[in-house]
Design an enzyme around this catalytic site. Structure first.
Site, PDB file in Angstrom:
ATOM      1  N   PRO A  15       0.790  -1.220   0.000  1.00 14.30           N
ATOM      2  CA  PRO A  15       0.000   0.000   0.000  1.00 14.30           C
ATOM      3  C   PRO A  15       0.835   1.289   0.000  1.00 14.30           C
ATOM      4  O   PRO A  15       1.868   1.359   0.672  1.00 14.30           O
ATOM      5  CB  PRO A  15      -0.825  -0.098   1.299  1.00 14.30           C
ATOM      6  CG  PRO A  15      -0.117  -1.101   2.136  1.00 14.30           C
ATOM      7  CD  PRO A  15       0.527  -2.063   1.177  1.00 14.30           C
ATOM      8  N   ASN A  16       0.333   2.234  -0.770  1.00 17.10           N
ATOM      9  CA  ASN A  16       0.884   3.593  -0.865  1.00 17.10           C
ATOM     10  C   ASN A  16       2.200   3.690  -1.637  1.00 17.10           C
ATOM     11  O   ASN A  16       2.684   4.789  -1.891  1.00 17.10           O
ATOM     12  CB  ASN A  16       1.046   4.228   0.537  1.00 17.10           C
ATOM     13  CG  ASN A  16      -0.281   4.332   1.258  1.00 17.10           C
ATOM     14  OD1 ASN A  16      -1.223   4.898   0.703  1.00 17.10           O
ATOM     15  ND2 ASN A  16      -0.390   3.763   2.431  1.00 17.10           N
ATOM     16  N   ARG A  39       4.986  10.964  -2.428  1.00 15.87           N
ATOM     17  CA  ARG A  39       4.663  10.661  -1.032  1.00 15.87           C
ATOM     18  C   ARG A  39       5.875  10.913  -0.124  1.00 15.87           C
ATOM     19  O   ARG A  39       6.920  10.269  -0.290  1.00 15.87           O
ATOM     20  CB  ARG A  39       4.289   9.180  -0.984  1.00 15.87           C
ATOM     21  CG  ARG A  39       4.088   8.647   0.394  1.00 15.87           C
ATOM     22  CD  ARG A  39       4.042   7.131   0.366  1.00 15.87           C
ATOM     23  NE  ARG A  39       3.823   6.652   1.705  1.00 15.87           N
ATOM     24  CZ  ARG A  39       4.132   5.443   2.127  1.00 15.87           C
ATOM     25  NH1 ARG A  39       4.665   4.563   1.296  1.00 15.87           N
ATOM     26  NH2 ARG A  39       3.905   5.089   3.360  1.00 15.87           N
ATOM     27  N   TYR A  68      11.012   8.968   1.457  1.00 16.59           N
ATOM     28  CA  TYR A  68      10.992   7.909   0.440  1.00 16.59           C
ATOM     29  C   TYR A  68      11.648   8.299  -0.890  1.00 16.59           C
ATOM     30  O   TYR A  68      11.731   7.472  -1.795  1.00 16.59           O
ATOM     31  CB  TYR A  68       9.542   7.454   0.197  1.00 16.59           C
ATOM     32  CG  TYR A  68       8.897   6.886   1.453  1.00 16.59           C
ATOM     33  CD1 TYR A  68       9.433   5.765   2.082  1.00 16.59           C
ATOM     34  CD2 TYR A  68       7.773   7.483   2.026  1.00 16.59           C
ATOM     35  CE1 TYR A  68       8.860   5.244   3.236  1.00 16.59           C
ATOM     36  CE2 TYR A  68       7.193   6.971   3.185  1.00 16.59           C
ATOM     37  CZ  TYR A  68       7.747   5.849   3.778  1.00 16.59           C
ATOM     38  OH  TYR A  68       7.189   5.329   4.929  1.00 16.59           O
ATOM     39  N   ASN A 121       8.235  -5.395  -0.729  1.00 16.90           N
ATOM     40  CA  ASN A 121       8.096  -4.236   0.142  1.00 16.90           C
ATOM     41  C   ASN A 121       6.608  -4.171   0.463  1.00 16.90           C
ATOM     42  O   ASN A 121       5.816  -3.648  -0.322  1.00 16.90           O
ATOM     43  CB  ASN A 121       8.565  -2.953  -0.539  1.00 16.90           C
ATOM     44  CG  ASN A 121       8.463  -1.761   0.414  1.00 16.90           C
ATOM     45  OD1 ASN A 121       7.901  -1.869   1.514  1.00 16.90           O
ATOM     46  ND2 ASN A 121       8.996  -0.617  -0.003  1.00 16.90           N
ATOM     47  N   ALA A 125       3.112  -0.738   4.911  1.00 12.01           N
ATOM     48  CA  ALA A 125       2.589  -0.808   6.286  1.00 12.01           C
ATOM     49  C   ALA A 125       2.153  -2.222   6.669  1.00 12.01           C
ATOM     50  O   ALA A 125       2.165  -2.568   7.864  1.00 12.01           O
ATOM     51  CB  ALA A 125       1.423   0.161   6.433  1.00 12.01           C
ATOM     52  N   HIS A 142       4.102  -4.561   9.075  1.00 14.95           N
ATOM     53  CA  HIS A 142       4.036  -4.468  10.539  1.00 14.95           C
ATOM     54  C   HIS A 142       2.753  -5.052  11.116  1.00 14.95           C
ATOM     55  O   HIS A 142       2.598  -5.127  12.326  1.00 14.95           O
ATOM     56  CB  HIS A 142       4.170  -2.989  10.958  1.00 14.95           C
ATOM     57  CG  HIS A 142       5.204  -2.233  10.182  1.00 14.95           C
ATOM     58  ND1 HIS A 142       6.539  -2.570  10.210  1.00 14.95           N
ATOM     59  CD2 HIS A 142       5.100  -1.190   9.297  1.00 14.95           C
ATOM     60  CE1 HIS A 142       7.216  -1.740   9.411  1.00 14.95           C
ATOM     61  NE2 HIS A 142       6.359  -0.908   8.837  1.00 14.95           N
ATOM     62  N   ASP A 152       1.408 -15.494   6.346  1.00 15.80           N
ATOM     63  CA  ASP A 152       0.936 -16.868   6.132  1.00 15.80           C
ATOM     64  C   ASP A 152       1.006 -17.252   4.655  1.00 15.80           C
ATOM     65  O   ASP A 152       1.345 -18.389   4.319  1.00 15.80           O
ATOM     66  CB  ASP A 152      -0.507 -17.025   6.631  1.00 15.80           C
ATOM     67  CG  ASP A 152      -0.602 -17.104   8.150  1.00 15.80           C
ATOM     68  OD1 ASP A 152       0.447 -17.217   8.823  1.00 15.80           O
ATOM     69  OD2 ASP A 152      -1.740 -17.058   8.671  1.00 15.80           O
ATOM     70  N   GLU A 207      12.706  -9.352   2.246  1.00 19.14           N
ATOM     71  CA  GLU A 207      11.917  -8.198   2.707  1.00 19.14           C
ATOM     72  C   GLU A 207      12.725  -6.935   2.452  1.00 19.14           C
ATOM     73  O   GLU A 207      13.919  -6.900   2.766  1.00 19.14           O
ATOM     74  CB  GLU A 207      11.632  -8.337   4.212  1.00 19.14           C
ATOM     75  CG  GLU A 207      10.958  -7.094   4.779  1.00 19.14           C
ATOM     76  CD  GLU A 207      10.793  -7.125   6.295  1.00 19.14           C
ATOM     77  OE1 GLU A 207      10.760  -8.222   6.892  1.00 19.14           O
ATOM     78  OE2 GLU A 207      10.708  -6.029   6.873  1.00 19.14           O
ATOM     79  N   HIS A 244      12.760  -2.405   2.264  1.00 22.71           N
ATOM     80  CA  HIS A 244      12.144  -1.107   2.535  1.00 22.71           C
ATOM     81  C   HIS A 244      13.064  -0.002   2.029  1.00 22.71           C
ATOM     82  O   HIS A 244      14.293  -0.134   2.088  1.00 22.71           O
ATOM     83  CB  HIS A 244      11.940  -0.899   4.035  1.00 22.71           C
ATOM     84  CG  HIS A 244      11.100  -1.963   4.647  1.00 22.71           C
ATOM     85  ND1 HIS A 244       9.732  -1.977   4.535  1.00 22.71           N
ATOM     86  CD2 HIS A 244      11.443  -3.088   5.325  1.00 22.71           C
ATOM     87  CE1 HIS A 244       9.262  -3.059   5.146  1.00 22.71           C
ATOM     88  NE2 HIS A 244      10.282  -3.760   5.621  1.00 22.71           N
ATOM     89  N   LEU A 245      12.451   1.071   1.567  1.00 23.95           N
ATOM     90  CA  LEU A 245      13.236   2.241   1.163  1.00 23.95           C
ATOM     91  C   LEU A 245      13.885   2.886   2.381  1.00 23.95           C
ATOM     92  O   LEU A 245      15.063   3.248   2.366  1.00 23.95           O
ATOM     93  CB  LEU A 245      12.331   3.271   0.482  1.00 23.95           C
ATOM     94  CG  LEU A 245      11.718   2.813  -0.844  1.00 23.95           C
ATOM     95  CD1 LEU A 245      10.228   3.081  -0.856  1.00 23.95           C
ATOM     96  CD2 LEU A 245      12.397   3.504  -2.000  1.00 23.95           C
ATOM     97  N   SER A 246      13.087   3.062   3.434  1.00 23.37           N
ATOM     98  CA  SER A 246      13.592   3.738   4.633  1.00 23.37           C
ATOM     99  C   SER A 246      14.163   2.717   5.608  1.00 23.37           C
ATOM    100  O   SER A 246      13.869   1.519   5.508  1.00 23.37           O
ATOM    101  CB  SER A 246      12.447   4.515   5.299  1.00 23.37           C
ATOM    102  OG  SER A 246      11.442   3.618   5.758  1.00 23.37           O
ATOM    103  N   ARG A 304      12.987   4.459  12.851  1.00 22.62           N
ATOM    104  CA  ARG A 304      11.757   5.264  12.808  1.00 22.62           C
ATOM    105  C   ARG A 304      10.854   4.946  14.019  1.00 22.62           C
ATOM    106  O   ARG A 304      11.334   4.462  15.030  1.00 22.62           O
ATOM    107  CB  ARG A 304      11.066   5.020  11.460  1.00 22.62           C
ATOM    108  CG  ARG A 304      11.949   5.439  10.269  1.00 22.62           C
ATOM    109  CD  ARG A 304      11.239   5.271   8.946  1.00 22.62           C
ATOM    110  NE  ARG A 304      10.058   6.110   8.864  1.00 22.62           N
ATOM    111  CZ  ARG A 304       9.111   5.949   7.925  1.00 22.62           C
ATOM    112  NH1 ARG A 304       9.238   5.020   6.996  1.00 22.62           N
ATOM    113  NH2 ARG A 304       8.043   6.744   7.917  1.00 22.62           N
TER     114      ARG A 304
HETATM  115  C1  DQA Z   1       8.169   1.249   3.906  1.00 22.86           C
HETATM  116  C2  DQA Z   1       8.212   1.434   5.432  1.00 22.86           C
HETATM  117  C3  DQA Z   1       6.845   1.181   6.042  1.00 22.86           C
HETATM  118  O1  DQA Z   1       6.897   1.350   7.454  1.00 22.86           O
HETATM  119  C4  DQA Z   1       5.818   2.137   5.472  1.00 22.86           C
HETATM  120  O2  DQA Z   1       4.541   1.858   5.988  1.00 22.86           O
HETATM  121  C5  DQA Z   1       5.819   2.135   3.979  1.00 22.86           C
HETATM  122  C6  DQA Z   1       7.098   2.128   3.276  1.00 22.86           C
HETATM  123  C7  DQA Z   1       9.519   1.614   3.239  1.00 22.86           C
HETATM  124  O3  DQA Z   1       9.716   1.220   2.098  1.00 22.86           O
HETATM  125  O4  DQA Z   1      10.343   2.302   3.833  1.00 22.86           O
HETATM  126  O5  DQA Z   1       4.776   2.234   3.351  1.00 22.86           O
HETATM  127  O6  DQA Z   1       7.902  -0.102   3.624  1.00 22.86           O
END
Ligand code: DQA
Length: 149
Positions: free
Chosen positions: A9-10, A17, A22, A73, A76, A79, A86, A97, A99-101, A106
Site C-alpha cells: 500500500p501507498n 509521497r 521515500y 516491500n 505498512a 508491521h 501466512d 523483505e 524497505h526504502l527507509s 523510525r
Molecule cells: C516502507 C516502510 C513502512 O513502514 C511504510 O509503511 C511504507 C514504506 C519503506 O519502504 O520504507 O509504506 O515499507
C-alpha cells in the site's frame, strides 16, 4: 529463473509521497530499472503493486510453482499482516523483505516486522537502491542453492 516484485500500500505514490523519507523516484522508474537489471542477469522479473492485503495474498498464491523468489516491500502491512506472512510461508517461496527507509530508525511500530524472521534477508534504508540490493541478494541465494543440488 523467475522473480516477482511485490509492492504494498501507498508505494504507488512514490515520488510524491513524503519525499524526504521515500525519495523522488517513482515506482515506475524503480520497476523499469529492476526489470533491466534482472534481464542483465538472465532472469525474468514481474512487478505487482496493490493497496489491498487480499490482492497481495492472491498474487502470492498465484506464484506457487512459477516464481523462484519474491522481493517484497509490503509497506505498512509489514508491521500488521498475519495474512501476508501466512501466504509467503504457505507458498514456500523464498523472499527478501525490503524497505526504502530504515524502519529500525523510525517509529516503534515500524520496528516490528511480521515477515522478517522467515525471510532470506532484509534490506532497508537505501532508498531506491534497496530494490537492487534485494535482487542481488535473492539471486545470490538462488545460485548458491542451485549449486548445492
Ligand atoms: C516502507 C516502510 C513502512 O513502514 C511504510 O509503511 C511504507 C514504506 C519503506 O519502504 O520504507 O509504506 O515499507
Amino acid at each position: 529463473m523467475n522473480l516477482l516484485l511485490i509492492n504494498g500500500p501507498n508505494l504507488n505514490l512514490l515520488g510524491k509521497r513524503e519525499p524526504s523519507i521515500y525519495g523522488l523516484e517513482t515506482l515506475e522508474t524503480i520497476e523499469e530499472a529492476l526489470t533491466k537489471k534482472a534481464i542483465s542477469h538472465g532472469v525474468t522479473l514481474q512487478s505487482f503493486q496493490s493497496n489491498s492485503e487480499g490482492q497481495i495474498v492472491d498474487r502470492i498464491q498465484q506464484s506457487i510453482a512459477n516464481v523462484d523468489a519474491i522481493l517484497i516491500n509490503a509497506g505498512a502491512y509489514t508491521h500488521t499482516s498475519v495474512a501476508i506472512r501466512d501466504a509467503l510461508l504457505g507458498a514456500q517461496i523464498p523472499y527478501v523483505e525490503l524497505h526504502l527507509s530504515n524502519t529500525y530508525a523510525r517509529e516503534g511500530f515500524r520496528q516490528k516486522s511480521l515477515l522478517a524472521d522467515s525471510a532470506i534477508g532484509i534490506i532497508c534504508g537505501f532508498g531506491g537502491m534497496s530494490y537492487e540490493l534485494a535482487l542481488e541478494g535473492a539471486l545470490a541465494f538462488l545460485n548458491k542453492n542451485k549449486n548445492k543440488n
